[in-house]
Design a protein around this motif. Structure first.
Motif, PDB file in Angstrom:
ATOM      1  N   GLY A  83       0.851  -1.294  -0.120  1.00 47.96           N
ATOM      2  CA  GLY A  83       0.047  -0.051   0.042  1.00 47.96           C
ATOM      3  C   GLY A  83       0.868   1.338   0.020  1.00 47.96           C
ATOM      4  N   VAL A  84       2.017   1.211  -0.403  1.00 44.49           N
ATOM      5  CA  VAL A  84       3.046   2.209  -0.456  1.00 44.49           C
ATOM      6  C   VAL A  84       3.119   2.863  -1.632  1.00 44.49           C
ATOM      7  N   PRO A  85       2.741   4.207  -2.037  1.00 43.67           N
ATOM      8  CA  PRO A  85       2.996   4.676  -3.308  1.00 43.67           C
ATOM      9  C   PRO A  85       4.363   4.707  -3.638  1.00 43.67           C
ATOM     10  N   VAL A  86       4.999   4.227  -4.961  1.00 40.65           N
ATOM     11  CA  VAL A  86       6.343   4.184  -5.070  1.00 40.65           C
ATOM     12  C   VAL A  86       6.581   5.291  -6.515  1.00 40.65           C
ATOM     13  N   ILE A  87       7.605   5.779  -6.237  1.00 37.14           N
ATOM     14  CA  ILE A  87       8.225   6.631  -7.336  1.00 37.14           C
ATOM     15  C   ILE A  87       9.401   5.895  -7.889  1.00 37.14           C
ATOM     16  N   VAL A  88       9.116   5.433  -9.283  1.00 41.05           N
ATOM     17  CA  VAL A  88      10.239   4.755  -9.735  1.00 41.05           C
ATOM     18  C   VAL A  88      11.040   5.593 -10.871  1.00 41.05           C
ATOM     19  N   ASN A  89      12.235   5.509 -10.671  1.00 40.11           N
ATOM     20  CA  ASN A  89      13.113   6.361 -11.578  1.00 40.11           C
ATOM     21  C   ASN A  89      14.178   5.480 -12.275  1.00 40.11           C
ATOM     22  N   GLY A 107       1.052  -4.043 -14.940  1.00 40.35           N
ATOM     23  CA  GLY A 107       0.499  -5.214 -14.672  1.00 40.35           C
ATOM     24  C   GLY A 107       0.217  -5.028 -13.173  1.00 40.35           C
ATOM     25  N   LEU A 108       1.231  -4.829 -12.454  1.00 36.15           N
ATOM     26  CA  LEU A 108       0.999  -4.537 -11.060  1.00 36.15           C
ATOM     27  C   LEU A 108      -0.225  -3.595 -10.675  1.00 36.15           C
ATOM     28  N   THR A 109      -0.020  -2.404 -11.167  1.00 33.89           N
ATOM     29  CA  THR A 109      -0.953  -1.483 -10.688  1.00 33.89           C
ATOM     30  C   THR A 109      -2.550  -2.036 -11.373  1.00 33.89           C
ATOM     31  N   PHE A 110      -2.652  -2.450 -12.598  1.00 32.35           N
ATOM     32  CA  PHE A 110      -3.939  -3.048 -13.004  1.00 32.35           C
ATOM     33  C   PHE A 110      -4.454  -4.019 -12.066  1.00 32.35           C
ATOM     34  N   GLY A 111      -3.637  -5.270 -11.866  1.00 33.60           N
ATOM     35  CA  GLY A 111      -3.931  -6.394 -10.710  1.00 33.60           C
ATOM     36  C   GLY A 111      -4.408  -5.888  -9.518  1.00 33.60           C
ATOM     37  N   LEU A 112      -3.975  -4.838  -8.950  1.00 35.39           N
ATOM     38  CA  LEU A 112      -4.124  -4.268  -7.619  1.00 35.39           C
ATOM     39  C   LEU A 112      -5.037  -3.051  -7.670  1.00 35.39           C
ATOM     40  N   ARG A 113      -5.561  -2.749  -8.895  1.00 37.14           N
ATOM     41  CA  ARG A 113      -6.279  -1.756  -9.021  1.00 37.14           C
ATOM     42  C   ARG A 113      -5.899  -0.239  -8.572  1.00 37.14           C
ATOM     43  N   GLY A 114      -4.523  -0.387  -8.716  1.00 34.55           N
ATOM     44  CA  GLY A 114      -4.097   1.175  -8.553  1.00 34.55           C
ATOM     45  C   GLY A 114      -3.805   1.844 -10.011  1.00 34.55           C
ATOM     46  N   ILE A 116      -0.823   4.163 -12.420  1.00 32.57           N
ATOM     47  CA  ILE A 116       0.413   4.512 -12.900  1.00 32.57           C
ATOM     48  C   ILE A 116       0.355   5.790 -13.487  1.00 32.57           C
ATOM     49  N   GLU A 117       1.361   6.746 -13.301  1.00 35.76           N
ATOM     50  CA  GLU A 117       1.336   8.051 -14.178  1.00 35.76           C
ATOM     51  C   GLU A 117       2.774   8.379 -14.403  1.00 35.76           C
ATOM     52  N   LEU A 125       5.007   7.261 -11.431  1.00 35.22           N
ATOM     53  CA  LEU A 125       4.553   7.365  -9.913  1.00 35.22           C
ATOM     54  C   LEU A 125       3.533   6.016  -9.968  1.00 35.22           C
ATOM     55  N   LEU A 126       3.569   5.209  -9.130  1.00 36.76           N
ATOM     56  CA  LEU A 126       2.596   4.112  -8.842  1.00 36.76           C
ATOM     57  C   LEU A 126       1.854   4.264  -7.578  1.00 36.76           C
ATOM     58  N   THR A 127       0.513   4.554  -7.745  1.00 39.30           N
ATOM     59  CA  THR A 127      -0.505   4.907  -6.532  1.00 39.30           C
ATOM     60  C   THR A 127      -1.316   3.701  -6.379  1.00 39.30           C
ATOM     61  N   PRO A 128      -1.492   3.165  -5.196  1.00 41.45           N
ATOM     62  CA  PRO A 128      -2.531   2.249  -4.648  1.00 41.45           C
ATOM     63  C   PRO A 128      -3.729   2.955  -4.916  1.00 41.45           C
ATOM     64  N   ALA A 129      -4.883   1.841  -4.608  1.00 46.68           N
ATOM     65  CA  ALA A 129      -6.230   2.169  -5.045  1.00 46.68           C
ATOM     66  C   ALA A 129      -6.730   3.347  -4.185  1.00 46.68           C
ATOM     67  N   ASP A 130      -6.229   3.330  -2.836  1.00 51.53           N
ATOM     68  CA  ASP A 130      -6.948   4.174  -1.869  1.00 51.53           C
ATOM     69  C   ASP A 130      -6.125   5.563  -1.835  1.00 51.53           C
ATOM     70  N   THR A 131      -5.380   5.747  -2.807  1.00 51.76           N
ATOM     71  CA  THR A 131      -4.567   7.116  -2.813  1.00 51.76           C
ATOM     72  C   THR A 131      -4.933   7.851  -3.971  1.00 51.76           C
ATOM     73  N   GLN A 132      -5.292   9.082  -3.549  1.00 52.29           N
ATOM     74  CA  GLN A 132      -5.747  10.077  -4.595  1.00 52.29           C
ATOM     75  C   GLN A 132      -4.752  11.049  -4.878  1.00 52.29           C
ATOM     76  N   ILE A 133      -4.369  11.210  -6.362  1.00 52.58           N
ATOM     77  CA  ILE A 133      -3.532  12.242  -6.653  1.00 52.58           C
ATOM     78  C   ILE A 133      -4.263  13.496  -7.135  1.00 52.58           C
ATOM     79  N   VAL A 134      -3.531  14.461  -6.706  1.00 54.10           N
ATOM     80  CA  VAL A 134      -4.279  15.886  -7.043  1.00 54.10           C
ATOM     81  C   VAL A 134      -3.300  16.714  -7.654  1.00 54.10           C
ATOM     82  N   SER A 135      -3.553  17.092  -8.850  1.00 55.15           N
ATOM     83  CA  SER A 135      -2.809  17.807  -9.925  1.00 55.15           C
ATOM     84  C   SER A 135      -3.803  19.114 -10.208  1.00 55.15           C
ATOM     85  N   GLY A 136      -2.877  20.171 -10.708  1.00 58.88           N
ATOM     86  CA  GLY A 136      -3.414  21.516 -10.908  1.00 58.88           C
ATOM     87  C   GLY A 136      -2.555  22.495 -10.530  1.00 58.88           C
TER      88      GLY A 136
END
Length: 149
Positions: A83-89, A107-114, A116-117, A125-136
């Motif tokens: 459940g940890v958001p991951v930034i992959v460089n 595939g990981l984000t699709f399988g766990l309903r997260g 990827i951006e 940035l990989l974010t789990p399903a319970d994480t909201q990304i705010v942009s603007g």
């Protein structure tokens, strides 16, 4: 008080007779000469509360991973599964392995309903399903703030 007197008081050239209006009655101050000991917290304003729990206890963690090869994908998956958001460089990887890691992450984000951006070139940035990304636009700044002539 006139503007010249206010300016002189602000510069410290004359005594400010209106000093009392700047003090807040709710201001908590330690007695003169006291110092906070070990385990004690400095308190200057009773409205400010110091967080006593760590970020780990509340789940407020973000992992940054810079993999060397595809073998590091397992670590990315374990963090994300917890459940940890991951930034992959991926900037230090060769293109073939980087593509494999992106495919794995997708595939990981699709399988766990997260989700990827892409946040930068070869940074995701990989974010789990319970994480909201705010942009603007932060703080309502105009869009051309940095492009002024």
């Amino acid at each position: 008080m006139g503007s010249v007197r206010k300016a002189s008081a602000w510069l410290g050239l004359v005594e400010d007779s209106d000093d009392e209006r700047y003090y807040d009655d709710d201001y908590a101050e330690a007695p003169q000469g006291s110092v906070a000991g070990p385990g004690e917290q400095w308190v200057t304003d009773p409205r400010v509360r110091v967080a006593s729990e760590s970020a780990v206890e509340h789940g407020r963690r973000i992992a940054t991973v810079t993999p060397d090869g595809f073998r590091d994908a397992r670590g990315i998956g374990e963090l994300f599964r917890d459940g940890v958001p991951v930034i992959v460089n991926l900037s230090s990887m060769d293109p073939g392995d980087a593509k494999r890691v992106v495919d794995f992450a997708a595939g990981l984000t699709f399988g766990l309903r997260g989700s990827i951006e892409r946040v930068a070139t070869r940074v995701f940035l990989l974010t789990p399903a319970d994480t909201q990304i705010v942009s603007g636009e932060p703080g309502g700044r105009p869009r051309d703030f940095f492009n002024q002539s």
